[in-house]
Design a protein around this motif. Sequence first.
Motif, short mmCIF file in Angstrom:
data_model
loop_
_atom_site.label_atom_id
_atom_site.label_comp_id
_atom_site.label_asym_id
_atom_site.label_seq_id
_atom_site.Cartn_x
_atom_site.Cartn_y
_atom_site.Cartn_z
N MET A 246 0.78 -1.07 -0.05
CA MET A 246 -0.14 0.05 -0.02
C MET A 246 0.90 1.17 -0.15
O MET A 246 2.12 1.30 0.60
CB MET A 246 -1.07 0.24 1.17
CG MET A 246 -1.98 -0.99 1.10
SD MET A 246 -3.32 -0.44 -0.23
CE MET A 246 -4.31 -2.04 -0.01
N SER B 135 1.55 6.11 4.29
CA SER B 135 0.74 6.95 4.94
C SER B 135 1.25 8.57 4.74
O SER B 135 2.13 8.54 4.42
CB SER B 135 0.73 6.76 6.45
OG SER B 135 -0.23 5.47 6.65
N ARG C 104 -6.40 9.77 4.35
CA ARG C 104 -5.44 9.28 3.28
C ARG C 104 -6.20 9.45 1.88
O ARG C 104 -7.34 9.20 1.78
CB ARG C 104 -5.48 7.71 3.55
CG ARG C 104 -4.84 7.45 5.11
CD ARG C 104 -4.94 5.89 5.39
NE ARG C 104 -3.66 5.29 5.05
CZ ARG C 104 -3.61 3.94 5.19
NH1 ARG C 104 -4.41 3.17 5.37
NH2 ARG C 104 -2.43 3.37 4.87
N THR D 170 -6.83 -1.87 -8.49
CA THR D 170 -6.12 -1.04 -7.15
C THR D 170 -7.11 -0.05 -6.66
O THR D 170 -6.95 0.19 -5.65
CB THR D 170 -4.98 -0.39 -8.41
OG1 THR D 170 -4.45 -1.21 -9.05
CG2 THR D 170 -4.48 0.83 -7.52
N ALA E 162 -8.68 -1.95 -3.87
CA ALA E 162 -8.02 -2.32 -2.76
C ALA E 162 -7.65 -0.95 -2.03
O ALA E 162 -7.43 -1.09 -0.62
CB ALA E 162 -6.82 -2.69 -3.37
N LEU E 163 -7.21 -0.11 -2.59
CA LEU E 163 -7.22 1.37 -2.06
C LEU E 163 -8.11 1.81 -1.07
O LEU E 163 -8.31 2.01 0.13
CB LEU E 163 -6.88 2.48 -2.90
CG LEU E 163 -5.32 2.45 -3.35
CD1 LEU E 163 -5.56 3.48 -4.73
CD2 LEU E 163 -4.30 2.61 -2.61
N ALA F 183 -8.52 -0.30 2.06
CA ALA F 183 -7.67 -0.06 2.90
C ALA F 183 -7.91 1.24 3.96
O ALA F 183 -7.02 1.73 4.56
CB ALA F 183 -6.28 -0.17 2.36
N TRP G 83 -8.52 4.38 2.14
CA TRP G 83 -8.23 5.58 1.07
C TRP G 83 -9.31 5.95 0.71
O TRP G 83 -10.30 5.09 0.05
CB TRP G 83 -6.99 5.19 0.26
CG TRP G 83 -5.77 4.83 0.69
CD1 TRP G 83 -5.23 3.70 1.53
CD2 TRP G 83 -4.70 6.01 0.72
NE1 TRP G 83 -4.10 4.08 1.99
CE2 TRP G 83 -3.53 5.20 1.34
CE3 TRP G 83 -4.39 6.93 0.17
CZ2 TRP G 83 -2.45 5.77 1.47
CZ3 TRP G 83 -3.23 7.51 0.46
CH2 TRP G 83 -2.23 7.02 1.07
N THR H 121 -10.51 8.02 -2.89
CA THR H 121 -9.86 8.09 -4.20
C THR H 121 -10.86 8.85 -5.09
O THR H 121 -11.87 9.13 -4.89
CB THR H 121 -9.99 6.72 -4.97
OG1 THR H 121 -11.43 6.24 -4.93
CG2 THR H 121 -9.20 5.69 -4.11
N LEU I 96 0.22 -1.07 -4.56
CA LEU I 96 -0.52 -2.16 -3.22
C LEU I 96 0.50 -2.81 -2.65
O LEU I 96 1.75 -3.05 -3.17
CB LEU I 96 -1.61 -3.06 -3.95
CG LEU I 96 -2.38 -2.14 -4.89
CD1 LEU I 96 -3.54 -3.30 -5.61
CD2 LEU I 96 -3.33 -1.32 -4.03
#
Length: 225
Positions: free
Chosen positions: A1, A4, A12, A109, A112-113, A116, A118, A120, A225
């Motif tokens: 990932m 931070s 994030r 991608t 997955a962000l 986690a 984030w 986007t 990632l």
Amino acid sequence: MPDSPRDPDSPRIAVFDAYGTLFDVHAAVARHAGAVGPDADRLSETWRAKQLEYSWVLGLMGRHAPFWDLTEQALDYALARYPGVDRALRAPLLDAYRDLDAYPEVPGTLRALRAAGWRTAILSNGDAGMLERAVASAGLADDLDAVLSVEAARTFKTAPAAYRLATERFGAAPGAVLFCSSNRWDVAGAAAFGFRPVWVNRKGVPEEYPDHPPDRVIGSLDALL
């Protein structure tokens, strides 16, 4: 990932350029390559180069136009530059540009962000209508918290006002924003603005702006990632 943000208490946020980064700008000509003929690659490269050139010239003049208008004008120039290409392909090429292919790793991608934690977003020179259709046709609408067009700033990247749209949308400082672009000039502008820029150097091209370096260089977005 991704690392931070510098301030651990910052949000994030991962912001992506659209054309060339999430969407393959050469996919439109590629779909019609057989009909275009031997000038297909040159036509596509010229179309893209002029599209960007027109945006930079307007920005320096303090003027603005819908990016779709520049896309049409750039294609007209490219067709004039390569007169062996059938001009009847103009409409099919423009229609294909509205529905560009996303690069294969893009959906996974983004998902997955977000999984986690984030947020986007897209920040693009594209006008709102272009972006809405591109995002919908690529099936990315549910993977983005925001789709930001520079139309709102009445300028184009690399003007600071264009990048400021992202910080205003998320209420964050520039240093909290991870900004990803395959366009080195865009990465330079993002670095100058204070973003944490990532250069997605898909083609392995040489460095151009050493005074405004990226935080990272990757070959495709899944390297985040």
